[in-house]
Design a protein around this motif. Structure first.
Motif, PDB file in Angstrom:
ATOM      1  N   ILE A 254      15.989  80.830  15.527  1.00 14.75           N
ATOM      2  CA  ILE A 254      16.765  81.571  14.568  1.00 14.75           C
ATOM      3  C   ILE A 254      17.436  80.736  13.554  1.00 14.75           C
ATOM      4  N   LEU A 255      16.960  80.937  12.501  1.00 11.07           N
ATOM      5  CA  LEU A 255      17.400  80.049  11.355  1.00 11.07           C
ATOM      6  C   LEU A 255      18.649  80.803  10.572  1.00 11.07           C
TER       7      LEU A 255
ATOM      8  N   ILE B 243       8.925  77.655   4.880  1.00 12.64           N
ATOM      9  CA  ILE B 243       8.385  78.802   5.703  1.00 12.64           C
ATOM     10  C   ILE B 243       7.753  79.898   5.056  1.00 12.64           C
ATOM     11  N   GLY B 244       8.312  80.187   4.035  1.00 13.75           N
ATOM     12  CA  GLY B 244       7.831  81.111   3.099  1.00 13.75           C
ATOM     13  C   GLY B 244       6.176  81.047   2.581  1.00 13.75           C
TER      14      GLY B 244
ATOM     15  N   GLU C 196       8.370  85.422  15.877  1.00 13.04           N
ATOM     16  CA  GLU C 196       8.239  84.095  16.170  1.00 13.04           C
ATOM     17  C   GLU C 196       9.465  83.447  15.769  1.00 13.04           C
ATOM     18  N   ARG C 197       9.984  83.849  14.666  1.00 12.98           N
ATOM     19  CA  ARG C 197      11.281  83.237  14.314  1.00 12.98           C
ATOM     20  C   ARG C 197      12.036  84.221  13.672  1.00 12.98           C
TER      21      ARG C 197
ATOM     22  N   ARG D 162      11.566  87.809   7.285  1.00 11.00           N
ATOM     23  CA  ARG D 162      10.998  87.117   6.186  1.00 11.00           C
ATOM     24  C   ARG D 162      11.678  85.939   5.517  1.00 11.00           C
ATOM     25  N   ALA D 163      11.453  84.753   5.401  1.00  8.69           N
ATOM     26  CA  ALA D 163      12.125  83.882   4.500  1.00  8.69           C
ATOM     27  C   ALA D 163      12.373  84.560   3.076  1.00  8.69           C
ATOM     28  N   TYR D 164      11.496  85.224   2.556  1.00  9.30           N
ATOM     29  CA  TYR D 164      11.704  85.788   1.335  1.00  9.30           C
ATOM     30  C   TYR D 164      13.289  86.547   1.240  1.00  9.30           C
TER      31      TYR D 164
END
Length: 530
Positions: free
Chosen positions: A15-16, A27-28, A99-100, A124-126
């Motif tokens: 978890i970020l 990551i994106g 996954e994350r 999503r990193a976005y």
């Protein structure tokens, strides 16, 4: 200290939380299909099938504690608690398969007396970078002491709602639960749903404290004079608020309290269609490393963006932090509004470029929320299409529009604010005959309002709408100030104006029973065209 989401039934290990921009970029780019970097360093992203909000799929959980406050209907569509739990579990189950996950813990509202602690849980990193741009990011100390959030958004938008579940109309569902203080998103990866979900919450909570939430932009002059600019999409709300002569408070969402105006957001979400350095230099220059560019077309070799290409969507967007604008007010708080400006893009070519409104007329036009869009060609429709959106943002208003109109009228009267209607649409005829009012003229009008140049000038009262039209304005040709004078075919003007008056009247019928009679009387009359 390790951060986890076990209290929500989420046991994903990676978890970020409030990640850095480079981490989200990496990551994106690595894991999210179609993600790239533009030639100016912005993150190019695709939102998938949905490239705009899905207002027909927004639901509010009906509950005894709040149901009498809500304006139920086509905008605030009710949802039962059982169905909400089904969708909530569906989102949690989906998030648990990732996954994350990303968590954004941040604030909505620059005024600490009214701010909300908001938590975004997304995959999503976005989405994480978008919300870190759009919310007010906490300091390290504030994050350490963040505690329990006031509201949580579970963005499971990569997974569909079940269309066969009760009250679902599509595979998209955006569900607001005021009592659980949650929003659940399914079936759409358009990031704007999170931003507007928070705005909807503020639109519910603020009137409970006699605070007016506003779908508007705002800026402040060197003397501390504040302007708020309302307007639907395409009317110039973001463009005109980014004024090199004034500090930007914010471009979209604000509140007006008993001490002044504050921005709800920490960033801007500007339309990118036809963006140019010449017309919108502040926005153009804000598109750099850290900015999210949604659904734009770019050259695969040079990564230069073509802002005129709308083959994915007309709703191309840029999301960036407020401090990417050079002339910005941070903290984004200022005094009471001196000018309330309603922007409309009247494609009928009937409304004047500038007129002044009484407080009652201001309430009428606020409730009406009028603009007119250029007609599409698909169905053979050739004339403009009128759009009415109460409070210039009906999709986000939880109470009856009259609740917001009363708050606005009270603020205008109490603080002696001037109210203006500014048409950024057509002159010399309707769309197809006339031409769009030049941006430099509209900017000159806004400057004249701020400089006090319209005080004491000769005006003409419009015989139908009743507002006062200035007969002169610095930097604006006088022949366009009275719309009929700019039309060659005067009979066509009369016919078109009569039609527009009728559209206003027809739209307002649904509000008349709930609105103060003085506001109803401030509407346009169909008699005596001129």
């Amino acid at each position: 200290m390790d951060f986890n989401l076990t209290q929500y039934g989420i046991d994903v290990k990676e978890i970020l939380r409030n990640s850095s921009v480079p981490v989200l970029y990496e990551i994106g780019l690595r894991y999210e299909k179609g993600t790239a970097i533009s030639d100016t360093g912005a993150l190019l992203v695709y939102s998938g099938e949905k490239t705009g909000r899905s207002p027909k799929d927004k639901r509010i959980v009906r509950h005894p504690d709040s149901e009498n406050n809500l304006d139920w209907g086509k905008i605030n569509i009710e949802l039962d608690e059982h169905t909400y739990k089904v969708n909530h579990e569906r989102a949690i189950d989906y998030l648990n398969t990732r996954e994350r996950l990303f968590v954004v813990d941040a604030f909505a509202g620059w005024d600490e007396k009214y701010r909300l602690k908001v938590r975004i849980v997304c995959h999503r990193a976005y989405h994480a970078l978008f919300m870190q741009n759009m919310l007010i990011m906490p300091t390290e100390e504030e994050l350490e002491n963040f505690g329990t959030p006031d509201y949580v958004i579970f963005n499971g938008g990569g997974f569909p709602a079940n269309r066969y579940t009760s009250e679902m109309t599509s595979k998209t569902s955006v569900d607001v639960n005021l009592e659980e203080k949650e929003i659940v998103i399914l079936g759409t990866e358009y990031a704007g749903e999170m931003k507007k979900g928070i705005f909807s919450i503020m639109n519910y909570l603020m009137p409970l404290q006699d605070v007016l939430p506003m779908h508007c932009s705002a800026n402040v002059g060197d003397e501390g004079d504040v302007s708020v600019l309302f307007g639907l999409s395409g009317t110039g709300k973001t463009t005109l608020s980014a004024d090199p002569k004034r500090k930007l408070i914010g471009d979209d969402e604000h509140c007006w309290t008993d001490t002044g105006v504050f921005n709800i957001e920490g960033g801007c979400y500007a339309k990118a269609i036809d963006l140019s350095a010449e017309n919108e230099p502040d926005i153009y220059n804000a598109i750099r490393y850290g900015t999210v560019l949604e659904n734009v077309i770019y050259d695969p070799e040079t990564r230069k963006v073509d802002y005129t290409d709308t083959s994915i969507t007309q709703n191309t967007r840029a999301s960036y932090p407020l401090n990417f604008i050079d002339n910005v007010q941070i903290p984004s708080i200022a005094g009471h509004a001196n000018h309330v400006i309603f922007l409309t893009c009247d494609a009928f070519g009937v409304l004047p470029p500038i007129c002044q409104l009484t407080p009652e007329q201001a309430s009428y036009h606020f409730i009406s929320g009028y603009t007119a869009k250029v007609a599409g060609t698909e169905m053979g429709v050739t004339e403009p299409q009128a759009t009415f959106s109460a409070c210039f943002g009906a999709a986000f208003m939880m109470w009856h529009p009259n609740r917001y109109a009363e708050l606005l009228a009270d603020k205008i009267k109490k603080h002696n604010a001037k109210a203006w209607l500014v048409n950024t649409g057509w002159t010399g005829g309707a769309h197809g005959v006339g031409s769009r009012i030049k941006l430099k003229y509209t900017r000159a009008i806004i400057d004249a309002i701020h400089n006090g140049d319209l005080e004491g000038v000769e005006t003409r009262t419009d015989p139908n709408f009743g507002f006062e039209i200035p007969l002169s304005c610095p930097g604006v040709p006088s022949e366009i100030l009275i719309p009929k004078d700019s039309w060659q075919d005067k009979d066509a003007f009369d016919t078109t104006k009569e039609k527009l008056v009728g559209l206003f009247q027809d739209n307002f019928k649904s509000f008349e029973a709930s609105v103060n009679s003085e506001i109803v009387a401030a509407g346009p009359k169909a008699h005596k065209l001129a």
